[in-house]
Design an enzyme around this catalytic site. Structure first.
Site, short mmCIF file in Angstrom:
data_model
loop_
_atom_site.label_atom_id
_atom_site.label_comp_id
_atom_site.label_asym_id
_atom_site.label_seq_id
_atom_site.Cartn_x
_atom_site.Cartn_y
_atom_site.Cartn_z
CG ASP A 1 -2.32 0.33 0.96
OD1 ASP A 1 -2.56 1.44 0.44
OD2 ASP A 1 -3.20 -0.49 1.26
CG ASP B 1 -4.64 5.24 0.95
OD1 ASP B 1 -5.57 4.44 1.09
OD2 ASP B 1 -4.55 6.30 1.62
CD GLU C 1 -8.90 4.34 -1.68
OE1 GLU C 1 -9.78 3.90 -0.94
OE2 GLU C 1 -8.02 5.12 -1.27
#
Ligand code: GLC
Ligand code: CA
Length: 583
Positions: A102, A209, A267
């Site tokens: 991430d 993210d 994202e």
């Protein structure tokens, strides 16, 4: 797609998402950890996945469970050490599994060294690493007023006053997650260098993210969507601005493209399929894929947004998923997901988690989505049909998003009773996905292995005696074995048609059945799924298409070819596929 970019390794890959805190606890402290993941690699290999996406494992004070990073180049103490991480990488690579990390770079923790320095004085070199603004004025009692009306995603104003230097800093998420200033080239260079550092260690990909929030509207104008006196999240105003593309392209050139065959998934909340093409078209050199929220936001509440009790209708759901299939076909690439660590369990939300329908609906959901074009994402426990949880008190919840929202609507605003608010947390709260992985029917679902006395950081879902990996492993009719079969077919006889095939929705207006046909070369694939808990008549168009091929997969033990689809029945037929390359 341009010729040289045709067929990347990740076009055929399946990603499995791990929430490390809740996956497997190796040392009995009740917190999942990296050695726990390493122990369970054979389970993941056996499932048939190719890439493991780890939610953040970096050093963090855990205001938002690792999405608030205080050191990008170290591992969270509870999760282990850099040596443990290297051991995981090595073991995973040894089994042919890749690791995706991430990448949380819209913001850091307020305990990151950059922020500690930034807030120390107005004229230090780190001041511009973050976004600082003067008060727009002062209330009569002297309270400073924020620079604008933006609301944070986790409740309240997006601005936090800093006493020492008498300015506000911006945080689109919690006040312990100050936003980085992407306009500052020094910030970007630090980030790119950090990415290269992990890539040199052997990391294979990145899930980026909240990157759609990095570019803020110029001049920081008021958010026109705000209602006076009721601050809500300003994400929809701030997201998807033009420089997000610029910075993704830079990150691609300066960092990702230097790491070999790196896969990236961004994202992004609020993009259209047209935006999706801009983000993922190979010639633009931004991202490999994106995670959007359009299907999981269906049925949101006009007043309480995601905190809704409504169930999305199937026609709308099909419209959304079909528009992404068509919109990206030949131009970009989809990420296919139902569950993740921010969503309730799909079997509870889109399927039917009552005991008589749970298994069939879990299999039905997987069938409907994972034979579309794109890279499948499976979230831990989804392959077992893990369900939502309904803890009796708000104190049982750990997620700051749920707890903040509950306090705001119940205690601050008195808009809902405690019971009404809790019902919405049960339906949509993020902790539904964050209860410990259910490994077996023994104490605490086997989360802490042979140290069952350990108390997990969040309670286990009481459903584990019925829903767990060990029992499902040996049961040919289990959800787990259905996932294995589905993934195996995807890699075998269905490989080309799933990767390349055209996509044609069937009976799009039908409110009960999700069906489509895909074609490639001489092969034809038809998927038909009953999205209800009753028997339905198969629409004529769908029945006719099903007759064109041979039954390949179904979620009922006895296959039939009648025109009645049983509750949550899924049928997959195929015509003229090439021989499977390997078993
Ligand atoms: C993303 C993450 C979520 C996190 C937020 C802030 O939406 O998926 O879990 O809280 O970003 O980093
Ligand atoms: Ca542990």
């Amino acid at each position: 797609m341009t010729q040289e970019n045709k067929c990347q390794w990740w076009h055929d890959a399946v990603v499995y998402q791990i929430y490390p805190r809740s996956f497997r606890d190796s040392n009995g402290d009740g917190i999942g950890d990296i050695p726990g993941i390493t122990q369970q690699l054979p389970y993941l290999k056996d499932l048939g996945v190719d890439v493991l996406w780890l939610c953040p494992v970096y050093r963090s004070p855990n205001d938002d469970n690792g999405y608030d990073i205080s050191d990008y180049r170290d591992i969270m103490e509870e999760f282990g050490t850099l040596e443990d991480f290297d051991a995981l990488l090595e073991a995973a690579h040894g089994l042919g599994l890749k690791i995706m990390m991430d990448l949380v770079v819209n913001h850091t923790s307020d305990e990151h060294e950059w922020f500690i320095r930034s807030r120390a004085s107005k004229d230090n070199p780190y001041r511009d690493y973050y976004i600082w603004r003067d008060a727009s004025g002062y209330a009569e009692d002297g309270t400073p007023l924020p620079p604008n009306n933006w609301g944070s995603e986790f409740g309240g104003s997006a601005w936090e006053w800093d006493e020492r230097t008498e300015q506000f800093y911006l945080h689109m998420f919690s006040r312990k997650q100050p936003d980085l200033n992407w306009e500052n080239p020094a910030v970007r260079e630090e980030i790119f260098e950090m990415i290269r550092w992990w890539q040199e260690r052997g990391v294979d990909g990145w899930r980026v993210d909240a990157i759609g929030t990095a570019d803020k509207p110029e001049g920081f104008p008021d958010d026109p969507y705000q209602e006076p006196g009721r601050v809500t999240s300003s994400m929809r105003f701030v997201n998807n601005r033009p420089k997000v593309h610029t910075w993704l392209h830079m990150m691609n050139r300066e960092a990702w493209s230097r790491g070999g065959a790196i896969v990236t998934v961004g994202e992004l909340s609020g993009p259209t399929p047209e935006d999706g093409v801009l983000y993922t078209a190979p010639e633009r050199e931004e991202l490999s894929q994106i995670i959007h929220f359009e299907h999981v936001s269906l049925g949101n509440d006009p007043r309480f947004d995601k905190w809704s009790l409504d169930r999305p209708g199937l026609v709308e759901l099909k419209e959304v998923l079909d528009s992404w299939q068509r919109g990206l076909y030949g131009k970009g690439w989809n990420a296919l997901y139902w569950d993740n660590h921010d969503q309730p369990r799909a079997v509870s939300r889109f399927g039917d988690d009552r005991p008589e329908f749970r298994e069939a609906s879990a299999k039905a959901l997987a069938t409907a989505l994972y034979l579309q074009q794109g890279t499948p994402y499976i979230y831990q426990g989804q392959e077992l049909g893990m369900t939502n949880v309904a803890f009796p008190r708000i104190e049982d919840y750990r997620d700051l998003d749920s707890v903040n929202w509950y306090r705001t609507v119940v205690e601050e605003r008195g808009e809902l009773s405690a019971r009404e608010a809790l019902a919405r947390v049960h339906a949509r709260g993020r902790d539904n996905a964050r209860t410990p992985m259910q490994w077996n029917a023994r104490a605490q679902a086997g989360f802490s292995g042979d140290k069952p006395q350990a108390q997990p950081w969040i309670a286990v879902n009481p459903g584990y005696p019925e829903i767990n990996a060990e029992d499902q492993h040996g049961d040919p009719a289990s959800v787990l074995n259905y996932y294995r079969r589905l993934l195996h077919l995807r890699k075998g006889p269905l490989r080309e048609v799933v990767r390349e095939g055209t996509y044609e929705p069937l009976a799009a207006e039908n409110p009960s059945v999700y069906a489509y046909r895909r074609a490639w070369g001489g092969a034809l694939l038809v998927v038909a799924v009953n999205f209800t808990s009753r028997e339905v008549e198969c629409p004529r168009e769908v029945c006719a298409a099903l007759e064109e091929g041979e039954a390949l997969l179904g979620n009922y033990e006895e296959a039939t070819t009648t025109s009645v689809l049983r509750p949550w029945e899924a049928r997959v037929v195929l015509r003229g596929a090439p021989e499977a390359p390997e078993a």
